[in-house]
Design a protein around this motif. Structure first.
Motif, mmCIF file in Angstrom:
data_model
loop_
_atom_site.group_PDB
_atom_site.id
_atom_site.type_symbol
_atom_site.label_atom_id
_atom_site.label_comp_id
_atom_site.label_asym_id
_atom_site.label_seq_id
_atom_site.Cartn_x
_atom_site.Cartn_y
_atom_site.Cartn_z
ATOM 1 N N LYS A 45 5.312 -2.550 -15.036
ATOM 2 C CA LYS A 45 4.176 -3.076 -14.285
ATOM 3 C C LYS A 45 4.445 -3.023 -12.779
ATOM 4 O O LYS A 45 5.566 -2.799 -12.332
ATOM 5 N N VAL A 46 3.386 -3.233 -12.011
ATOM 6 C CA VAL A 46 3.465 -3.233 -10.552
ATOM 7 C C VAL A 46 2.877 -4.541 -10.041
ATOM 8 O O VAL A 46 1.766 -4.928 -10.416
ATOM 9 N N THR A 47 3.639 -5.214 -9.183
ATOM 10 C CA THR A 47 3.230 -6.498 -8.625
ATOM 11 C C THR A 47 3.167 -6.422 -7.105
ATOM 12 O O THR A 47 4.107 -5.954 -6.467
ATOM 13 N N TYR A 48 2.067 -6.889 -6.538
ATOM 14 C CA TYR A 48 1.912 -7.019 -5.077
ATOM 15 C C TYR A 48 2.042 -8.489 -4.728
ATOM 16 O O TYR A 48 1.370 -9.339 -5.314
ATOM 17 N N ILE A 49 2.898 -8.798 -3.736
ATOM 18 C CA ILE A 49 3.122 -10.188 -3.322
ATOM 19 C C ILE A 49 2.927 -10.303 -1.821
ATOM 20 O O ILE A 49 3.678 -9.698 -1.046
ATOM 21 N N SER A 50 1.950 -11.073 -1.382
ATOM 22 C CA SER A 50 1.830 -11.337 0.052
ATOM 23 C C SER A 50 2.854 -12.410 0.426
ATOM 24 O O SER A 50 3.059 -13.378 -0.307
ATOM 25 N N GLY A 51 3.518 -12.222 1.559
ATOM 26 C CA GLY A 51 4.580 -13.149 1.938
ATOM 27 C C GLY A 51 5.762 -13.079 0.997
ATOM 28 O O GLY A 51 6.424 -14.083 0.733
ATOM 29 N N GLY A 52 6.043 -11.882 0.502
ATOM 30 C CA GLY A 52 7.119 -11.717 -0.474
ATOM 31 C C GLY A 52 8.497 -11.533 0.128
ATOM 32 O O GLY A 52 9.466 -11.307 -0.592
ATOM 33 N N SER A 74 4.019 -7.509 1.139
ATOM 34 C CA SER A 74 3.483 -7.513 2.498
ATOM 35 C C SER A 74 4.082 -8.705 3.233
ATOM 36 O O SER A 74 4.294 -9.772 2.654
ATOM 37 N N TYR A 75 4.372 -8.490 4.519
ATOM 38 C CA TYR A 75 4.977 -9.550 5.324
ATOM 39 C C TYR A 75 4.520 -9.376 6.763
ATOM 40 O O TYR A 75 4.081 -8.297 7.168
ATOM 41 N N GLY A 101 2.478 -6.253 8.240
ATOM 42 C CA GLY A 101 1.160 -6.431 8.832
ATOM 43 C C GLY A 101 0.647 -7.848 8.648
ATOM 44 O O GLY A 101 1.282 -8.675 7.984
ATOM 45 N N ASN A 102 -0.502 -8.123 9.200
ATOM 46 C CA ASN A 102 -1.074 -9.466 9.212
ATOM 47 C C ASN A 102 -2.195 -9.577 8.189
ATOM 48 O O ASN A 102 -3.244 -8.942 8.323
ATOM 49 N N ILE A 103 -2.005 -10.405 7.170
ATOM 50 C CA ILE A 103 -3.012 -10.537 6.116
ATOM 51 C C ILE A 103 -4.255 -11.284 6.578
ATOM 52 O O ILE A 103 -5.230 -11.369 5.828
ATOM 53 N N LYS A 110 -6.746 -4.569 2.821
ATOM 54 C CA LYS A 110 -7.245 -3.489 1.982
ATOM 55 C C LYS A 110 -6.316 -2.281 2.023
ATOM 56 O O LYS A 110 -6.040 -1.658 0.986
ATOM 57 N N SER A 111 -5.800 -1.943 3.189
ATOM 58 C CA SER A 111 -4.916 -0.779 3.293
ATOM 59 C C SER A 111 -3.592 -1.034 2.594
ATOM 60 O O SER A 111 -2.999 -0.119 2.020
ATOM 61 N N SER A 112 -3.117 -2.277 2.628
ATOM 62 C CA SER A 112 -1.835 -2.574 1.981
ATOM 63 C C SER A 112 -1.930 -2.459 0.464
ATOM 64 O O SER A 112 -0.993 -1.977 -0.191
ATOM 65 N N ILE A 113 -3.052 -2.880 -0.104
ATOM 66 C CA ILE A 113 -3.253 -2.701 -1.542
ATOM 67 C C ILE A 113 -3.298 -1.200 -1.867
ATOM 68 O O ILE A 113 -2.668 -0.739 -2.840
ATOM 69 N N LYS A 114 -4.007 -0.448 -1.055
ATOM 70 C CA LYS A 114 -4.081 1.004 -1.271
ATOM 71 C C LYS A 114 -2.691 1.641 -1.186
ATOM 72 O O LYS A 114 -2.373 2.553 -1.974
ATOM 73 N N GLN A 115 -1.872 1.184 -0.245
ATOM 74 C CA GLN A 115 -0.519 1.730 -0.115
ATOM 75 C C GLN A 115 0.310 1.463 -1.367
ATOM 76 O O GLN A 115 1.072 2.320 -1.818
#
Length: 288
Positions: A45-52, A74-75, A101-103, A110-115
């Motif tokens: 699986k793939v997990t995206y974490i803001s402030g990870g 993302s941080y 980058g800044n959430i 949106k670009s970070s999810i795409k990345q």
């Protein structure tokens, strides 16, 4: 990495000048690595974490990596912490993507999810975790600029990231949001922060209903006092030294004590829960 004692009730006085704070400067270091690897629950699986990069986000990234998930983080600007987290994640045999980058910025969200999807080819778990808090002694000291930053970072980002992620999340996927005990009991010196955390609870309950037919689960975690970089970056040295001592367990929690909540909510073991909140808060009863 210096290890701390999770049963320690207090931390030495310390403060940092900028948020979200730098984990490597904290004394002692928050515990993020958890127990030895067990049966893997998130293989492939793939997990995206803001402030990870640090704190709860780092602990979740490491635990999910141990269970087989590739990780996108993302941080804001804490590159040293992010790189340290990447090392911990990749030591588990999975891949880690760092996105700076800044959430609070919709375009970045949106670009970070795409990345992340471009890197890994899919997205299975979105964890809306990053936040800021700026204590004020009086409500009238909360400026319009502080209010705007707090809401954009803490709740607008949940909308931005979730909206984009829904282009890729499939049946069985999961969105997990970090709210707070302050959403339930309030906080006299964190009124704007607590307000955003209350909004997150409503967001979880509403989005879970909207996505039920699509079989995408939406749940949340409401931590109490947890030893993360946001603490010395928010409070005075004296307040830090007393942080967490007022809950029934008489201590602050460690990030690794919170991360299993996210693992449960993301795994197939949680297939019959949506719109719910877990409360790792040291024993406060919030009836949430």
């Amino acid at each position: 990495m210096q290890k701390s004692n999770p049963k320690r009730a207090q931390r030495p006085p310390q403060a940092q000048k900028k948020q979200p704070g730098i984990e490597s400067k904290m004394i002692p270091q928050p515990q993020s690595e958890g127990s030895p690897q067990m049966e893997q629950k998130l293989i492939g699986k793939v997990t995206y974490i803001s402030g990870g990069d640090s704190g709860i986000g780092r602990a979740v990234a490491v635990l999910f990596a141990k269970h087989g998930s590739n990780i996108a983080i993302s941080y804001l600007n804490e590159t040293s912490d992010a790189e340290a987290t990447r090392v911990l994640v990749e030591e588990c045999g999975v891949k880690c993507l760092l996105i700076k980058g800044n959430i609070a910025d919709e375009r970045f969200c949106k670009s970070s999810i795409k990345q992340a999807v471009k890197k890994f080819g899919r997205l299975d778990v979105l964890i809306n975790n990053a936040a800021v808090q700026y204590p004020q002694k009086k409500p009238e000291l909360i400026s319009s600029s502080q209010l705007e930053e707090t809401f954009k970072t803490n709740i607008f980002s949940h909308f931005y990231l979730s909206s984009e992620a829904l282009n890729y999340l499939k049946e069985g996927s999961s969105i997990i949001c970090t709210t707070s005990v302050t959403a339930y009991r309030g906080s006299a010196h964190l009124i704007d922060y607590a307000s955003t955390k209350g909004a997150i609870v409503a967001f979880i309950r509403s989005l879970s209903a909207a996505l039920a037919d699509r079989k995408i689960r939406v749940n949340g975690v409401a931590p109490g006092p947890i030893w993360t970089p946001l603490i010395p970056a928010s409070f005075t040295k004296k307040e830090v030294s007393e942080f967490g001592s007022d809950v029934p367990l008489k201590r602050a929690g460690e990030p690794e004590e919170v991360a299993p909540c996210y693992l449960f909510l993301a795994s197939d073991e949680n297939s019959y829960m949506t719109g719910q909140i877990l409360h790792p808060n040291g024993g406060e009863i919030v009836n949430g």
